[in-house]
Design a protein around this motif. Structure first.
Motif, PDB file in Angstrom:
ATOM      1  N   ILE B 244       0.845  -1.206   0.000  1.00  0.00           N
ATOM      2  CA  ILE B 244       0.000   0.000   0.000  1.00  0.00           C
ATOM      3  C   ILE B 244       0.877   1.252   0.000  1.00  0.00           C
ATOM      4  N   ILE B 247       2.469   1.886  -3.488  1.00  0.00           N
ATOM      5  CA  ILE B 247       1.601   2.372  -4.561  1.00  0.00           C
ATOM      6  C   ILE B 247       0.967   3.718  -4.204  1.00  0.00           C
ATOM      7  N   THR B 248       1.178   4.202  -2.982  1.00  0.00           N
ATOM      8  CA  THR B 248       0.691   5.533  -2.624  1.00  0.00           C
ATOM      9  C   THR B 248       1.711   6.606  -3.022  1.00  0.00           C
ATOM     10  N   PRO B 251       0.950   8.808  -6.549  1.00  0.00           N
ATOM     11  CA  PRO B 251      -0.011   9.900  -6.376  1.00  0.00           C
ATOM     12  C   PRO B 251       0.497  10.984  -5.435  1.00  0.00           C
TER      13      PRO B 251
END
Lengths: 308, 273
Positions: B244, B247-248, B251
């Motif tokens: 998590i 992949i954060t 952004p």
């Protein structure tokens, strides 16, 4: 582009009158063929599937052969509690999440446009969850909402008994909706902030001169003039809420049982089970629900727009 | 508001925001650097043993570098589909904005239905299969392009309305055809709104879960790996949350660099409705 065009007398008017070669200025400069590629893609990958869904919803279908079975899929959809529940859950979920985003978004926007210290930072903090992977947020809150997770531990510190956020069938849907609000409130607030910042400053000055307090300014200036922002927030979050799938799927898979199933998760489950006709009937139901709500609402909310 | 009151209120709001909006991210980071045994408890606590590097290496190596492959797939998907989306929607918006008359309302109806109507999933699979594009990267790219066209076109159209038509005429007088007018003269002027479209749509595509799930389940994208790891990693929460965390990051970088454009794009419509 071609050399011959250089010699044709330029048309300086924006008029739509035809030039000597019979092609209007408009067609020459803004040709319709610019639309061709997006139009083909849109037609093939969006309009054809949407229109054909109204046929396949009435069939038993294995992607190769479709057998017409009339209203059977819809009869089944509305007869089976596990399926029709999804319809009610969808409506409840959409109304709760979009309602909360309006009710919380406007006061938060007022707060974050006031003289509060660190408001730029606060706006960023509030907005960031909007950009984070929905699946990631879902997994994180599944852990936080665990029976012995952080939320219940904190409640325990205050002497409040924790609840089974996701394991209790009566609560699961609302718990997911709560996380949806957590993730989306930043966007609603920013939309309201943009609306409030667009209100001419003279209005507030005039109100102050007339002796209006902050509360009065809120009800007589901010609230009525935020109407376009409210319309945007409601329409965006209602459409989003009706279509929502990711978060529910990441947190509960529609469970426990069917307690948090929505139409979008029913569509996926029926697709996985190979009931393509039934899945498509679910899509048609979703289509009808979304248009039946979005179109009148859009008309109602944008009807009397307040001019600044 | 007088000063002491303002300070008290500010501190209070900051505290509430920290608890509600920052703690979950701290929880992700803390769990991501714990050992497997400690992470399985899912407690909000400082790790007794920091396993940042081990977890990072291990999550990348899992299932033969699946996450690395997923990052490559997601990058290809995002870059290609957003590039196509920008060019196609800018061209559409240009002609749409510049041509008054009958075609305008028709296109408006088409664009708005693209925003409102939920895509019919299985019929879309049926069409993709007929074209030989089901379960292929080009198929998913085209799907992302189509689903993103409406929003991008609306943003471009609003911006193009601020560019005077005299400019087009001047270019035509100089002998430019429509393609040269658009790509050499108009498109460079769209830079600000193009940045907004790119930033908003790339975050959308990168975070998309539903479309890869339906149309490309065979190739992992980052959101799908997370979903698959969720069931696989029942006892390895440290790796799940490291995933998590990783992949954060894209952004987050987008947000830090393009904060203003992102906010502008996502709140468009707030003023005019």
């Amino acid at each position: 582009m071609s050399a011959s065009q250089v010699r044709t007398p330029p048309v300086l008017r924006t008029a739509t009158s035809s030039s000597r070669r019979g092609v209007s200025y408009r067609d020459r400069v803004y040709p319709l063929w610019f639309y061709v590629v997006p139009a083909i893609l849109y037609l093939v990958l969006f309009i054809v599937p949407t229109v054909s869904s109204f046929y396949f919803a009435f069939t038993r279908w294995d992607l190769r052969e479709a057998e017409w079975i009339g209203w059977d899929n819809f009869a089944r959809f509305f007869a089976e509690p596990s399926l029709v529940q999804g319809l009610w859950h969808t409506l409840v979920y959409a109304v709760i999440t979009s309602g909360a985003k309006v009710v919380l978004g406007l006061p938060l926007a007022v707060l974050l446009t006031s003289g509060i210290i660190g408001r730029t930072f606060l706006r960023s903090v509030l907005f960031f969850p909007v950009l984070v992977s929905t699946i990631g947020v879902g997994i994180t809150f599944t852990a936080l909402m665990d029976d012995e997770g952080l939320i219940n531990s904190v409640l325990g510190l205050f002497g409040i008994d924790g609840v089974l956020w996701l394991a209790d069938p009566a609560l699961a849907l609302y718990s997911v909706a709560l996380v949806d609000i957590w993730k989306g409130i930043g966007l609603a607030t920013l939309i309201y902030i943009a609306g409030i910042l667009a209100i001419p400053h003279e209005y507030f000055e005039a109100a102050r001169v007339d002796g209006a307090g902050r509360l009065q300014q809120f009800f007589t200036i901010i609230l009525p003039l935020s109407r376009p922002a409210t319309a945007t927030v409601i329409i965006l979050s209602l459409i989003g809420g009706l279509r929502s799938f990711d978060l529910i799927w990441a947190m509960t898979r529609g469970g426990p049982g069917f307690a948090s199933d929505v139409i979008a998760s029913v569509i996926y489950k029926q697709y996985q089970a190979g009931f393509y006709g039934l899945s498509t009937a679910g899509n048609v139901v979703l289509f009808l629900v979304v248009t039946a709500i979005a179109l009148p609402l859009n008309w109602f909310l944008t009807r009397r727009e307040v001019d600044l | 508001m007088n000063r002491p009151l303002r300070v008290v209120l500010s501190v209070l709001v900051l505290a509430v925001f920290a608890v509600v909006f920052i703690v979950p991210f701290v929880f992700i980071a803390l769990t991501a650097i714990k050992t497997p045994a400690e992470s399985s408890l899912l407690q909000f606590s400082w790790p007794t043993e920091v396993a940042l590097v081990q977890n990072f290496v291990e999550v990348l190596q899992t299932r033969e570098y699946l996450l690395v492959i997923a990052f490559i797939n997601s990058t290809v998907l995002t870059v290609v589909s957003v590039a196509l989306m920008v060019i196609l929607s800018a061209m559409t918006a240009f002609v749409w904005q510049r041509r008054p008359g009958r075609s305008g309302p028709i296109i408006q109806l088409i664009v708005l239905s693209g925003l409102i109507i939920p895509p019919a999933v299985v019929p879309t699979i049926w069409v993709l299969q007929a074209l030989g594009l089901f379960r292929t990267m080009p198929g998913l790219i085209l799907i992302e392009v189509v689903f993103g066209l409406s929003f991008s076109t609306l943003l471009f159209r609003a911006f193009i309305a601020t560019i005077p038509k005299d400019l087009d005429e001047a270019a035509i007088v100089d002998g430019a055809g429509p393609l040269r007018l658009f790509f050499r003269i108009v498109f460079p002027l769209l830079r600000p709104v193009a940045v907004t479209v790119i930033v908003v749509q790339s975050v959308n595509v990168f975070n998309d879960f539903v479309n890869p799930l339906y149309f490309l389940p065979s190739h992992p994208t980052v959101q799908l790996t997370l979903y698959n790891f969720q069931s696989q990693y029942l006892t390895q929460n440290n790796l799940l949350f490291m995933n998590i965390l990783l992949i954060t990051i894209p952004p987050l970088i987008m947000f830090l660099v393009f904060n203003r454009q992102m906010v502008a794009g996502m709140t468009s419509g707030a003023i005019k409705g």
